[in-house]
Design a protein around this motif. Structure first.
Motif, PDB file in Angstrom:
ATOM      1  N   ILE A   1       6.638  -6.221 -16.184  1.00  0.00           N
ATOM      2  CA  ILE A   1       7.535  -5.362 -16.957  1.00  0.00           C
ATOM      3  C   ILE A   1       8.578  -4.795 -15.999  1.00  0.00           C
ATOM      4  N   ASP A   2       9.840  -4.978 -16.326  1.00  0.00           N
ATOM      5  CA  ASP A   2      10.930  -4.442 -15.503  1.00  0.00           C
ATOM      6  C   ASP A   2      10.958  -2.921 -15.677  1.00  0.00           C
ATOM      7  N   ALA A   3      10.564  -2.185 -14.657  1.00  0.00           N
ATOM      8  CA  ALA A   3      10.462  -0.730 -14.744  1.00  0.00           C
ATOM      9  C   ALA A   3      11.587  -0.072 -13.958  1.00  0.00           C
ATOM     10  N   CYS A   4      12.367   0.733 -14.646  1.00  0.00           N
ATOM     11  CA  CYS A   4      13.433   1.503 -14.000  1.00  0.00           C
ATOM     12  C   CYS A   4      13.054   2.980 -14.088  1.00  0.00           C
ATOM     13  N   PHE A   5      12.518   3.540 -12.993  1.00  0.00           N
ATOM     14  CA  PHE A   5      12.093   4.937 -12.949  1.00  0.00           C
ATOM     15  C   PHE A   5      13.127   5.740 -12.156  1.00  0.00           C
ATOM     16  N   GLU A   6      13.816   6.655 -12.812  1.00  0.00           N
ATOM     17  CA  GLU A   6      14.781   7.531 -12.155  1.00  0.00           C
ATOM     18  C   GLU A   6      14.204   8.943 -12.148  1.00  0.00           C
ATOM     19  N   ILE A   7      13.742   9.374 -10.979  1.00  0.00           N
ATOM     20  CA  ILE A   7      13.025  10.644 -10.872  1.00  0.00           C
ATOM     21  C   ILE A   7      13.755  11.580  -9.913  1.00  0.00           C
TER      22      ILE A   7
ATOM     23  N   THR B   1       0.823  -1.214   0.000  1.00  0.00           N
ATOM     24  CA  THR B   1       0.000   0.000   0.000  1.00  0.00           C
ATOM     25  C   THR B   1       0.853   1.259   0.000  1.00  0.00           C
ATOM     26  N   LYS B   2       2.166   1.105   0.137  1.00  0.00           N
ATOM     27  CA  LYS B   2       3.049   2.267   0.251  1.00  0.00           C
ATOM     28  C   LYS B   2       3.456   2.777  -1.118  1.00  0.00           C
ATOM     29  N   SER B   3       3.434   4.074  -1.289  1.00  0.00           N
ATOM     30  CA  SER B   3       3.888   4.674  -2.536  1.00  0.00           C
ATOM     31  C   SER B   3       5.382   4.430  -2.706  1.00  0.00           C
ATOM     32  N   ILE B   4       5.777   4.118  -3.918  1.00  0.00           N
ATOM     33  CA  ILE B   4       7.169   3.825  -4.209  1.00  0.00           C
ATOM     34  C   ILE B   4       7.937   5.104  -4.521  1.00  0.00           C
ATOM     35  N   ILE B   5       7.288   6.010  -5.234  1.00  0.00           N
ATOM     36  CA  ILE B   5       7.950   7.215  -5.724  1.00  0.00           C
ATOM     37  C   ILE B   5       7.508   8.444  -4.941  1.00  0.00           C
ATOM     38  N   HIS B   6       8.469   9.188  -4.452  1.00  0.00           N
ATOM     39  CA  HIS B   6       8.218  10.456  -3.775  1.00  0.00           C
ATOM     40  C   HIS B   6       9.176  11.486  -4.364  1.00  0.00           C
ATOM     41  N   CYS B   7       8.685  12.249  -5.337  1.00  0.00           N
ATOM     42  CA  CYS B   7       9.565  13.189  -6.032  1.00  0.00           C
ATOM     43  C   CYS B   7       9.344  14.635  -5.593  1.00  0.00           C
TER      44      CYS B   7
ATOM     45  N   ASN C   1       6.470  16.193  -5.905  1.00  0.00           N
ATOM     46  CA  ASN C   1       5.332  16.719  -6.652  1.00  0.00           C
ATOM     47  C   ASN C   1       4.200  15.708  -6.555  1.00  0.00           C
ATOM     48  N   ASN C   2       3.128  16.071  -5.862  1.00  0.00           N
ATOM     49  CA  ASN C   2       2.049  15.120  -5.577  1.00  0.00           C
ATOM     50  C   ASN C   2       1.386  14.582  -6.836  1.00  0.00           C
ATOM     51  N   TYR C   3       1.190  15.444  -7.836  1.00  0.00           N
ATOM     52  CA  TYR C   3       0.557  14.989  -9.073  1.00  0.00           C
ATOM     53  C   TYR C   3       1.427  13.946  -9.772  1.00  0.00           C
ATOM     54  N   LEU C   4       2.717  14.230  -9.851  1.00  0.00           N
ATOM     55  CA  LEU C   4       3.633  13.272 -10.477  1.00  0.00           C
ATOM     56  C   LEU C   4       3.700  11.972  -9.691  1.00  0.00           C
ATOM     57  N   ASP C   5       3.726  12.070  -8.365  1.00  0.00           N
ATOM     58  CA  ASP C   5       3.752  10.868  -7.526  1.00  0.00           C
ATOM     59  C   ASP C   5       2.558   9.970  -7.836  1.00  0.00           C
ATOM     60  N   SER C   6       1.376  10.580  -7.940  1.00  0.00           N
ATOM     61  CA  SER C   6       0.152   9.823  -8.206  1.00  0.00           C
ATOM     62  C   SER C   6       0.225   9.114  -9.553  1.00  0.00           C
ATOM     63  N   ILE C   7       0.652   9.852 -10.580  1.00  0.00           N
ATOM     64  CA  ILE C   7       0.739   9.282 -11.929  1.00  0.00           C
ATOM     65  C   ILE C   7       1.768   8.158 -11.988  1.00  0.00           C
ATOM     66  N   LEU C   8       2.956   8.424 -11.447  1.00  0.00           N
ATOM     67  CA  LEU C   8       4.064   7.471 -11.578  1.00  0.00           C
ATOM     68  C   LEU C   8       3.871   6.232 -10.727  1.00  0.00           C
ATOM     69  N   ASN C   9       3.303   6.378  -9.546  1.00  0.00           N
ATOM     70  CA  ASN C   9       3.049   5.192  -8.718  1.00  0.00           C
ATOM     71  C   ASN C   9       2.005   4.292  -9.362  1.00  0.00           C
ATOM     72  N   TYR C  10       1.018   4.895 -10.011  1.00  0.00           N
ATOM     73  CA  TYR C  10       0.036   4.091 -10.745  1.00  0.00           C
ATOM     74  C   TYR C  10       0.712   3.345 -11.892  1.00  0.00           C
ATOM     75  N   GLU C  11       1.537   4.062 -12.674  1.00  0.00           N
ATOM     76  CA  GLU C  11       2.208   3.441 -13.819  1.00  0.00           C
ATOM     77  C   GLU C  11       3.192   2.361 -13.367  1.00  0.00           C
ATOM     78  N   MET C  12       3.867   2.587 -12.237  1.00  0.00           N
ATOM     79  CA  MET C  12       4.772   1.583 -11.693  1.00  0.00           C
ATOM     80  C   MET C  12       4.014   0.305 -11.338  1.00  0.00           C
ATOM     81  N   THR C  13       2.841   0.468 -10.725  1.00  0.00           N
ATOM     82  CA  THR C  13       2.008  -0.687 -10.391  1.00  0.00           C
ATOM     83  C   THR C  13       1.537  -1.407 -11.649  1.00  0.00           C
ATOM     84  N   LEU C  14       1.190  -0.638 -12.687  1.00  0.00           N
ATOM     85  CA  LEU C  14       0.765  -1.222 -13.962  1.00  0.00           C
ATOM     86  C   LEU C  14       1.881  -2.073 -14.557  1.00  0.00           C
TER      87      LEU C  14
END
Length: 216
Positions: A92-98, A65-71, A73-86
């Motif tokens: 899919i091996d996802a490498c997100f460098e934010i 339940t914990k968000s993975i990305i904390h950059c 910016n709340n809007y970006l966090d919401s978008i990227l955590n959803y995409e990471m879960t997807l």
């Protein structure tokens, strides 16, 4: 109208993800007393192995339940955590460098349109590959008053281009069709630049947005 539907769908998906995470967290908090009582009983009976397993199970649920990305910016966090879960759900091996991202003068609908459409196209391309071949590389960083977004993903299907625009080979004309057009439209609105390239079965999208689009 179709572009607006794409933006609305992306926002609804992200909201559903946030609500599901919040609901699971509420459930854990509600059950915490019962869980502690059960662990206490196991410890009193000297069932150490079972106690450790119980604690690990609770920890695992909390981690999901914990968000993975904390950059920052709340809007970006919401978008990227959803995409990471997807990506995770589709193996899919996802490498997100934010980098740490400041508050942006970009509407949430446009921010979602830009990032979600590019990443969703990358996910679709990966789903045509075997699981061992799947990956998405995403880099988001600020440099000299510009926000840069770079996405790379493998592909093996045929790409068709007409007058500098990719044309989808899908019947519903969605893949690399309206999705990328919506990205281009949103980027132009903020005086940004959107380019893509594909070579050696690697598709790359690059987006550059000014941090202060309204300034001269």
């Amino acid at each position: 109208m179709y572009a607006l539907k794409l933006k609305n769908k992306a926002l609804k998906d992200q909201l559903a993800f946030q609500e599901a995470s919040a609901s699971e967290l509420k459930k854990i908090r509600h059950d915490i007393k019962n869980n502690l009582a059960n662990i206490s009983y196991l410890l009193k009976e000297n069932h150490i192995e079972e106690s450790v397993g119980y604690i690990n199970a609770i920890t695992s649920t909390l981690e999901s339940t914990k968000s993975i990305i904390h950059c920052g910016n709340n809007y970006l966090d919401s978008i990227l955590n959803y995409e990471m879960t997807l990506c995770k759900n589709n193996n899919i091996d996802a490498c997100f460098e934010i980098d740490n991202i400041p508050k942006l003068n970009i509407a949430p609908t446009d921010l979602s349109s830009i990032i979600s459409n590019v990443l969703n196209n990358a996910v679709e391309a990966n789903l045509k590959l075997t699981e061992s071949e799947r990956y998405i590389s995403l880099k988001i960083f600020c440099y000299k008053n510009y926000l840069s977004i770079i996405v790379k993903n493998p592909y093996k299907h045929i790409l068709i281009e007409d007058n500098g625009t990719l044309i989808t080979n899908k019947k519903d004309k969605f893949y690399h069709g309206y999705g990328l057009k919506s990205v281009e439209s949103s980027v132009k609105r903020y005086r940004g630049n959107f380019k893509y390239s594909y070579e050696n079965n690697i598709f790359m999208s690059m987006i550059i947005l000014p941090l202060n689009p309204n300034s001269d």
